[in-house]
Scaffold this motif. Structure first.
Motif, PDB file in Angstrom:
ATOM      1  N   LYS A  57       0.884  -0.929  -0.319  1.00  0.00           N
ATOM      2  CA  LYS A  57      -0.063   0.036  -0.178  1.00  0.00           C
ATOM      3  C   LYS A  57       0.848   1.713   0.209  1.00  0.00           C
ATOM      4  O   LYS A  57       2.026   1.404   1.011  1.00  0.00           O
ATOM      5  N   ILE A  58       0.399   2.164  -1.117  1.00  0.00           N
ATOM      6  CA  ILE A  58       1.682   3.733  -1.420  1.00  0.00           C
ATOM      7  C   ILE A  58       3.093   2.977  -1.449  1.00  0.00           C
ATOM      8  O   ILE A  58       3.951   3.835  -0.102  1.00  0.00           O
ATOM      9  N   SER A  59       3.333   2.064  -1.534  1.00  0.00           N
ATOM     10  CA  SER A  59       4.815   1.436  -1.816  1.00  0.00           C
ATOM     11  C   SER A  59       5.452   1.254  -0.123  1.00  0.00           C
ATOM     12  O   SER A  59       6.431   0.914  -1.189  1.00  0.00           O
ATOM     13  N   LYS A  60       4.254   0.447   0.640  1.00  0.00           N
ATOM     14  CA  LYS A  60       4.865   0.270   1.257  1.00  0.00           C
ATOM     15  C   LYS A  60       4.717  -1.104   1.543  1.00  0.00           C
ATOM     16  O   LYS A  60       2.989  -1.392   1.272  1.00  0.00           O
ATOM     17  N   PRO A  61       5.418  -2.182   2.286  1.00  0.00           N
ATOM     18  CA  PRO A  61       4.851  -3.573   2.206  1.00  0.00           C
ATOM     19  C   PRO A  61       3.555  -3.204   4.376  1.00  0.00           C
ATOM     20  O   PRO A  61       3.841  -3.150   4.540  1.00  0.00           O
ATOM     21  N   VAL A  62       3.055  -4.099   3.293  1.00  0.00           N
ATOM     22  CA  VAL A  62       2.271  -4.282   4.820  1.00  0.00           C
ATOM     23  C   VAL A  62       1.834  -5.787   5.021  1.00  0.00           C
ATOM     24  O   VAL A  62       1.262  -6.557   4.256  1.00  0.00           O
ATOM     25  N   ILE A  63       1.415  -6.333   6.443  1.00  0.00           N
ATOM     26  CA  ILE A  63       1.572  -7.048   6.809  1.00  0.00           C
ATOM     27  C   ILE A  63       0.633  -7.981   6.728  1.00  0.00           C
ATOM     28  O   ILE A  63      -0.885  -7.063   7.351  1.00  0.00           O
ATOM     29  N   VAL A  64      -0.155  -8.478   6.252  1.00  0.00           N
ATOM     30  CA  VAL A  64      -1.725  -9.077   6.528  1.00  0.00           C
ATOM     31  C   VAL A  64      -1.836 -10.449   6.966  1.00  0.00           C
ATOM     32  O   VAL A  64      -1.451 -11.481   7.085  1.00  0.00           O
ATOM     33  N   ILE A  65      -2.608 -10.106   8.572  1.00  0.00           N
ATOM     34  CA  ILE A  65      -2.240 -11.148   9.274  1.00  0.00           C
ATOM     35  C   ILE A  65      -4.297 -11.935   9.161  1.00  0.00           C
ATOM     36  O   ILE A  65      -4.784 -11.894  10.204  1.00  0.00           O
ATOM     37  N   ASN A  66      -4.455 -13.413   9.307  1.00  0.00           N
ATOM     38  CA  ASN A  66      -5.305 -14.025   9.197  1.00  0.00           C
ATOM     39  C   ASN A  66      -5.780 -14.664  10.356  1.00  0.00           C
ATOM     40  O   ASN A  66      -5.621 -15.747  11.005  1.00  0.00           O
ATOM     41  N   THR A  67      -6.053 -14.131  12.188  1.00  0.00           N
ATOM     42  CA  THR A  67      -5.901 -14.564  12.887  1.00  0.00           C
ATOM     43  C   THR A  67      -6.922 -15.822  13.143  1.00  0.00           C
ATOM     44  O   THR A  67      -6.102 -16.547  13.411  1.00  0.00           O
ATOM     45  N   ALA A  68      -8.058 -15.963  12.616  1.00  0.00           N
ATOM     46  CA  ALA A  68      -8.644 -17.230  12.944  1.00  0.00           C
ATOM     47  C   ALA A  68      -8.309 -17.939  12.196  1.00  0.00           C
ATOM     48  O   ALA A  68      -8.137 -19.518  12.594  1.00  0.00           O
ATOM     49  N   VAL A  69      -7.445 -18.432  11.109  1.00  0.00           N
ATOM     50  CA  VAL A  69      -7.120 -19.375  10.513  1.00  0.00           C
ATOM     51  C   VAL A  69      -5.453 -19.239  11.028  1.00  0.00           C
ATOM     52  O   VAL A  69      -5.535 -21.038  11.578  1.00  0.00           O
ATOM     53  N   ALA A  70      -4.386 -18.191  11.398  1.00  0.00           N
ATOM     54  CA  ALA A  70      -3.671 -19.129  12.680  1.00  0.00           C
ATOM     55  C   ALA A  70      -3.110 -19.715  13.350  1.00  0.00           C
ATOM     56  O   ALA A  70      -2.722 -19.935  13.399  1.00  0.00           O
ATOM     57  N   LYS A  71      -4.585 -19.203  14.295  1.00  0.00           N
ATOM     58  CA  LYS A  71      -4.815 -19.528  15.282  1.00  0.00           C
ATOM     59  C   LYS A  71      -5.428 -21.113  15.267  1.00  0.00           C
ATOM     60  O   LYS A  71      -5.213 -21.769  15.699  1.00  0.00           O
ATOM     61  N   ALA A  72      -6.092 -21.732  13.691  1.00  0.00           N
ATOM     62  CA  ALA A  72      -6.650 -22.899  13.656  1.00  0.00           C
ATOM     63  C   ALA A  72      -5.761 -24.287  13.643  1.00  0.00           C
ATOM     64  O   ALA A  72      -6.153 -24.826  13.726  1.00  0.00           O
TER      65      ALA A  72
ATOM     66  N   LEU B 118       0.624  -3.642  14.486  1.00  0.00           N
ATOM     67  CA  LEU B 118       1.440  -3.368  12.489  1.00  0.00           C
ATOM     68  C   LEU B 118       0.577  -3.972  11.845  1.00  0.00           C
ATOM     69  O   LEU B 118       1.170  -3.354   9.830  1.00  0.00           O
ATOM     70  N   ALA B 119      -0.112  -4.883  11.825  1.00  0.00           N
ATOM     71  CA  ALA B 119      -0.929  -5.549  10.734  1.00  0.00           C
ATOM     72  C   ALA B 119      -1.891  -5.671  10.332  1.00  0.00           C
ATOM     73  O   ALA B 119      -2.975  -4.996  11.028  1.00  0.00           O
ATOM     74  N   LYS B 120      -2.703  -5.210   9.241  1.00  0.00           N
ATOM     75  CA  LYS B 120      -3.451  -5.489   8.471  1.00  0.00           C
ATOM     76  C   LYS B 120      -4.630  -6.631   9.256  1.00  0.00           C
ATOM     77  O   LYS B 120      -4.186  -7.721   8.929  1.00  0.00           O
ATOM     78  N   VAL B 121      -5.338  -6.918   9.901  1.00  0.00           N
ATOM     79  CA  VAL B 121      -6.085  -8.600  10.708  1.00  0.00           C
ATOM     80  C   VAL B 121      -7.077  -8.231  10.153  1.00  0.00           C
ATOM     81  O   VAL B 121      -7.908  -8.135   9.660  1.00  0.00           O
ATOM     82  N   ILE B 122      -7.102  -9.330   9.639  1.00  0.00           N
ATOM     83  CA  ILE B 122      -8.785 -10.424   8.863  1.00  0.00           C
ATOM     84  C   ILE B 122      -9.299 -11.293  10.335  1.00  0.00           C
ATOM     85  O   ILE B 122      -8.097 -12.211  10.396  1.00  0.00           O
ATOM     86  N   LYS B 123     -10.136 -10.947  10.439  1.00  0.00           N
ATOM     87  CA  LYS B 123     -10.821 -12.057  11.334  1.00  0.00           C
ATOM     88  C   LYS B 123     -11.519 -13.189  11.120  1.00  0.00           C
ATOM     89  O   LYS B 123     -12.230 -13.178   9.948  1.00  0.00           O
TER      90      LYS B 123
END
Length: 165
Positions: free
Chosen positions: A133-148, A160-165
């Protein structure tokens, strides 16, 4: 996509924030499988670039756990890589749009943490991804998948991340 040198370094930093990383690596270390599609030029290049950047790392360990790289040539090799080589983290390269749900199901069933540099895969259920986003890396974490799959990321990285639940 984020440049591969940044991807490898960012993933190593992000994985340090998984409170359960030691559990994942207790069976002989962390085995990062790189899933690539041999019939897709961009996917092959991604594997080559990932391997090159990994080999250039000064330290191939996470929280004192050794890290090994395992090539996974296509979806058909995935289960073999998990059972025979102990792949417990899977980097998914581009070239798997039609097989992504299948890949993610296999990884969930085997508690394999998925990571990717393909932004649309991060939105579709990969546990940890990178976007720009705007030439900068963005961390995306899907917390439900990660937890599973047994990951437990600290609040320090989640803020710091864009969190997907």
């Amino acid at each position: 996509e984020v440049r591969m040198d940044l991807q490898v370094n960012l993933f190593f930093k992000i994985l340090r924030y998984d409170r359960n990383i030691a559990n994942r690596g207790e069976q002989g270390g962390l085995k990062i499988g790189v899933l690539y599609n041999a019939g897709n030029k961009k996917s092959m290049e991604t594997w080559e670039d990932f391997k090159k950047e990994f080999e250039q790392l000064d330290e191939k360990s996470l929280n004192n756990i050794p890290v090994f790289l395992v090539p996974v040539k296509g979806k058909s090799e995935l289960e073999k890589a998990i059972t025979d080589y102990g792949v417990n983290i899977l980097y998914i390269a581009t070239g798997f749009d039609s097989q992504l749900n299948n890949i993610l199901s296999t990884c969930k069933a085997e508690s394999v943490l998925t990571i990717t540099g393909v932004p649309r895969y991060a939105e579709k259920g990969v546990a940890v991804g990178l976007d720009i986003k705007i030439s900068k890396p963005v961390i995306v974490i899907n917390t439900a998948v990660a937890k599973a799959v047994g990951a437990n990321f600290s609040a320090d990285i989640l803020k710091l991340a864009k969190v997907i639940k």
